[in-house]
Scaffold this motif. Sequence first.
Motif, PDB file in Angstrom:
ATOM      1  N   SER A   1       0.812  -1.227   0.000  1.00 53.02           N
ATOM      2  CA  SER A   1       0.000   0.000   0.000  1.00 53.02           C
ATOM      3  C   SER A   1       0.843   1.273   0.000  1.00 53.02           C
ATOM      4  N   CYS A   2       2.150   1.147   0.134  1.00 48.88           N
ATOM      5  CA  CYS A   2       3.004   2.332   0.213  1.00 48.88           C
ATOM      6  C   CYS A   2       3.217   2.945  -1.168  1.00 48.88           C
ATOM      7  N   PRO A   3       3.153   4.265  -1.276  1.00 46.15           N
ATOM      8  CA  PRO A   3       3.385   4.914  -2.583  1.00 46.15           C
ATOM      9  C   PRO A   3       4.865   4.932  -2.940  1.00 46.15           C
ATOM     10  N   ASP A   4       5.156   5.135  -4.213  1.00 48.76           N
ATOM     11  CA  ASP A   4       6.538   5.251  -4.695  1.00 48.76           C
ATOM     12  C   ASP A   4       6.894   6.735  -4.707  1.00 48.76           C
ATOM     13  N   ILE A   5       7.627   7.174  -3.708  1.00 50.89           N
ATOM     14  CA  ILE A   5       7.955   8.607  -3.610  1.00 50.89           C
ATOM     15  C   ILE A   5       9.429   8.878  -3.854  1.00 50.89           C
ATOM     16  N   PHE A   6      10.267   7.865  -3.740  1.00 51.87           N
ATOM     17  CA  PHE A   6      11.706   8.067  -3.931  1.00 51.87           C
ATOM     18  C   PHE A   6      12.151   7.632  -5.333  1.00 51.87           C
TER      19      PHE A   6
END
Length: 809
Positions: free
Chosen positions: A804-809
Amino acid sequence: MAATELRGVMGPGPTAMAAPGGGGAGPPMVGGGGAGGRGDSGPGSAAAPSTVAAVSAGGPGPGAGGVAAAGPAPAPPAGGSGGSGAGGSGSAREGWLFKWTNYIKGYQRRWFVLSNGLLSYYRSKAEMRHTCRGTINLATANITVEDSCNFIISNGGAQTYHLKASSEVERQRWVTALELAKAKAVKMLAESDESGDEESVSQTDKTELQNTLRTLSSKVEDLSTCNDLIAKHGTALQRSLSELESLRLPAESNEKIKQVNERATLFRITSNAMINACRDFLVLAQTHSKKWQKSLQYERDQRIRLEETLEQLAKQHNHLERAFRGATVLPANTPGSTGSSKDQCCSGKGDMSDEDDENEFFDAPEIITMPENLGHKRTGSNISGASSDISLDEQYKHQLEETKKEKRTRIPYKPNYSLNLWSIMKNCIGKELSKIPMPVNFNEPLSMLQRLTEDLEYHELLDRAAKCENSLEQLCYVAAFTVSSYSTTVFRTSKPFNPLLGETFELDRLEENGYRSLCEQVSHHPPAAAHHAESKNGWTLRQEIKITSKFRGKYLSIMPSVSIHCIFHATGHHYTWKKVTTTVHNIIVGKLWIDQSGEIDIVNHKTGDKCNLKFVPYSYFSRDVARKVTGEVTDPSGKVHFALLGTWDEKMDCFKVQPVIGENGGDARQRGHEAEESRVMLWKRNPLPKNAENMYYFSELALTLNAWEAGTAPTDSRLRPDQRLMENGRWDEANAEKQRLEEKQRLSRKKREAEAMKATEDGTPYDPYKALWFERKKDPVTKELTHIYRGGYWECKEKQDWSSCPDIF
């Protein structure tokens, strides 16, 4: 303008100081200006020996009649301190005068030049070629004679020069020359206003505006010609219509012709009104053109003056930085000692000299970077590469291997990279502060989420509070915990990385210390971070921090909002409070230093007990200890049970207050020496690690926060690439990576905005951005809308399910 002269404009200065006594009372500090003064003008009433300042400075002091000094004052040139305008500079007058600087150095000899209605001064005649220390426009200045040798030049508070001549005759020569120059400057200014003189406007601007007016005039003439044609043809049309009315036509035709005639008349009236309006506009444009020209030129002059000032400041900064690197003797800087920490603050704020060579030398270079301990021999982990053959990648891998075994106690030393302030600031003029891309040179290798977690450094205070049976004693420990969260800021002048939306940071110390913590960036505009910490020792801490800031030129005020909650499980006591204002001083020039000010009210919502903490702002004139904090713990009836005293950077003590019978039979507070017996030390700051000055002044906890850990969420701050590169000394790569991440975040935001707009047009429901681990809802106690931990993070970590974690890096 020199760095210290500019600080006379921008630095905080004392107000209302008593002047040194004596016949010729020395001036108090006068606020602002390159004048070098920093308080309100006018002689003070409290007498002080005029020789005190002179003795301490070893130079002239403000005395009666002449120039009082502990030693012989510098002798003026033969023939007096001034000279006529016959010199090569072509000035109206130039020569030596004694100028008041501060209460330590007193009067100092300076070279003054009067030319074209401007009075400028320099440290020496040779300095005229490159550095002007200050200039005052006589057209708006007041000239006041104090006594036989002293006189004052002030332009209404922004700049004030307190001057002393070598003799009464010499003073009179200068005053006469200044009055004549002022009269001439005022006359020229008046003539310029009355005659619409446009000498200040450049020839290009004149030509451009004249061409614009000429074009407008020709267009109005065209409209006038069209109006004449409309009138001519309209008259012919109405004549034809009148002739048609005279013919024998059916009644319906006559009615139609009459309507057409009326419409033609209305058309002529409308066209005439339009032409008249155009003429009026042209007259107004010609009337106000000169005012517009002056306003435009004034703004352009201001911009050019600001650019020149900043460029000169940047050059001086680089020059001082190079000189600083070549110095062999550094000022004492021992962060672990109480005295040195206070001295650093005092030197940053209490420096009253605008012309002090030593302060000018050591303060300016620390605008951007803290200098490294030049006498310290670098070890193999020094990433500057001066004494290490190990590559950064190998060094980092070695660091990770050590981290797995035990908590790290050091990070790569901060490299001594220089930064050209002008190269950044010249591109920032006129832009919004929030849209200026700031390089990592201003940062420390931690994110704001990690800085927020540092509030838990003294978690043992909450552990002790959880064991208290008395709610008032418990409140004392909660108050001490509140104060302890500011102790890490005293030396930390670098800014943390701004978290990306959706970025998280966990700190799992359940086995070692009994608590674990989670932070998440829940909003980007405005920036907001939610924090939840829980302990098996019986307490929960949660907060959502929203920060607003105000940039005032010489300082930056940071004002956190939203309440902090602390709940104790055994008793159900629920405490709330808010943080005070943090102020960063000497933003432009000088050594950065931080102060905390304001009041905190800690409330126990179950019992009604309260604690009021007062953070006393630093004052140069106060005899109190710096960074002082006082407090009182009261019950619901307002009765004081405990008094708190200490500093937010060192320690907090608690005194039990016992009521005693007063002289009139009423209750009175316990006397000081009796209260001393009940003193209890609630909290004391941990010493900084060895060589902390080379590691951003990190505490032992801060050194471990960015250490790599296995199993964290892919959004964890430890995995942020620009922050990792910056910690390892690769600042150029870190800046490039930082720009990439920010651009990726902007694209994500634009995509969400486009989806929201499309959903609005289609009439379909659209869910705005929601935090992953926190839920926004109304707090049952404070009734505020805040983000509260919804749970699930630690369960996902145990399963290693981060889908569920977004791709921000």
